[in-house]
Design an enzyme around this catalytic site. Structure first.
Site, mmCIF file in Angstrom:
data_model
loop_
_atom_site.group_PDB
_atom_site.id
_atom_site.type_symbol
_atom_site.label_atom_id
_atom_site.label_comp_id
_atom_site.label_asym_id
_atom_site.label_seq_id
_atom_site.Cartn_x
_atom_site.Cartn_y
_atom_site.Cartn_z
ATOM 1 N N ARG A 53 0.783 -1.312 -0.010
ATOM 2 C CA ARG A 53 0.041 -0.061 0.018
ATOM 3 C C ARG A 53 0.985 1.305 -0.044
ATOM 4 O O ARG A 53 0.440 2.294 0.126
ATOM 5 C CB ARG A 53 -0.873 0.032 1.113
ATOM 6 C CG ARG A 53 -2.058 -1.222 1.050
ATOM 7 C CD ARG A 53 -2.902 -1.151 -0.072
ATOM 8 N NE ARG A 53 -3.950 -2.128 0.137
ATOM 9 C CZ ARG A 53 -3.820 -3.250 -0.708
ATOM 10 N NH1 ARG A 53 -2.780 -3.426 -1.424
ATOM 11 N NH2 ARG A 53 -4.921 -3.957 -0.699
ATOM 12 N N LEU A 54 2.112 1.121 -0.456
ATOM 13 C CA LEU A 54 2.929 2.254 -0.459
ATOM 14 C C LEU A 54 2.963 2.581 -1.817
ATOM 15 O O LEU A 54 3.740 2.812 -2.754
ATOM 16 C CB LEU A 54 4.572 2.085 -0.001
ATOM 17 C CG LEU A 54 4.427 1.648 1.461
ATOM 18 C CD1 LEU A 54 6.109 1.390 1.709
ATOM 19 C CD2 LEU A 54 4.132 2.882 2.127
#
Length: 229
Positions: A206-207
């Site tokens: 989720r970066l």
């Protein structure tokens, strides 16, 4: 799982639990050094990739508006043109989206290209395109779509499907295939002039990469900023 009031909701299987649905995005990242100088050029690159990859209706975009009462509303429409000036879509000028835009021309667009783990998010201002531009596009529409623009009083409450079907049949009889259909005076395009354009690329853990073009104060150029995911 619980419902909106906190009560239990029975699912057919655990796979239907949205909290358990996860995808790990593993596509190549997005770096500012690889971006085009202007957002519409970068959009053209990504749009071409979406089309080449066979995405279903890659020109589908969510248009979000807020009316005079400030209440937001969203719907999916089809992008029909884009260039350095912005993004163009067509609608009935009596529709709810048009009523909202008349009261508040600020608009947001979203292109949700999920199979590519990509999104393009746009904020800007919408304005009606010139009538000659609307007429030129209307002439390219299939005959049935031209009739449909007359038959549907978009966003109005109707008694049932039969009302629409009758209106369409009556108009189709008056304007048979091969006969020119006049351009409805209540139908036309909007061009969204972008203020910001964000390119979102899904990344692992989720970066995600989020790079946003922001129009400069004089309106003549753009700066790019990276946003935290």
């Amino acid at each position: 799982m619980t419902d909106a009031e906190g009560g239990p909701v029975r699912a057919a299987s655990e796979s239907l639990n949205p909290a358990a649905m996860r995808k790990q995005y593993r596509r190549e990242g997005l770096d500012a050094s690889a971006l085009a100088a202007e957002p519409m050029e970068q959009f053209a690159h990504w749009f071409a990739e979406a089309a080449r990859d066979g995405l279903y209706e890659p020109n589908a975009m969510i248009v979000s508006t807020a009316g005079a009462d400030g209440a937001p509303d969203s719907r999916t429409v089809l992008l029909k043109q884009y260039d350095r000036r912005g993004f163009v879509f067509y609608t009935n000028y009596a529709s709810q989206k048009a009523i909202d835009l008349d009261a508040n021309p600020q608009v947001a667009l979203l292109f949700p290209w999920h199979p590519l783990a990509r999104q393009v998010r746009v904020t800007g201002t919408a304005a009606q395109v010139p009538r000659e531009e609307t007429a030129a596009y209307f002439r390219t529409r299939p005959h049935g779509s031209q009739i449909g623009a007359w038959a549907s009083d978009q966003s109005a409450v109707v008694p049932g499907r039969a009302t629409l079907d009758r209106a369409y049949a009556d108009l189709a009889a008056r304007h048979p295939e091969g006969e020119e259909v006049p351009v409805p005076p209540h139908w036309g395009g909007y061009r969204v002039t972008p203020r910001t354009v964000e390119f979102w690329q899904g990344r692992e853990n989720r970066l995600h990469d989020r790079l946003r073009y922001v129009r400069s104060g004089d309106g003549e150029g753009w700066r790019v900023e990276r946003l935290a995911p």
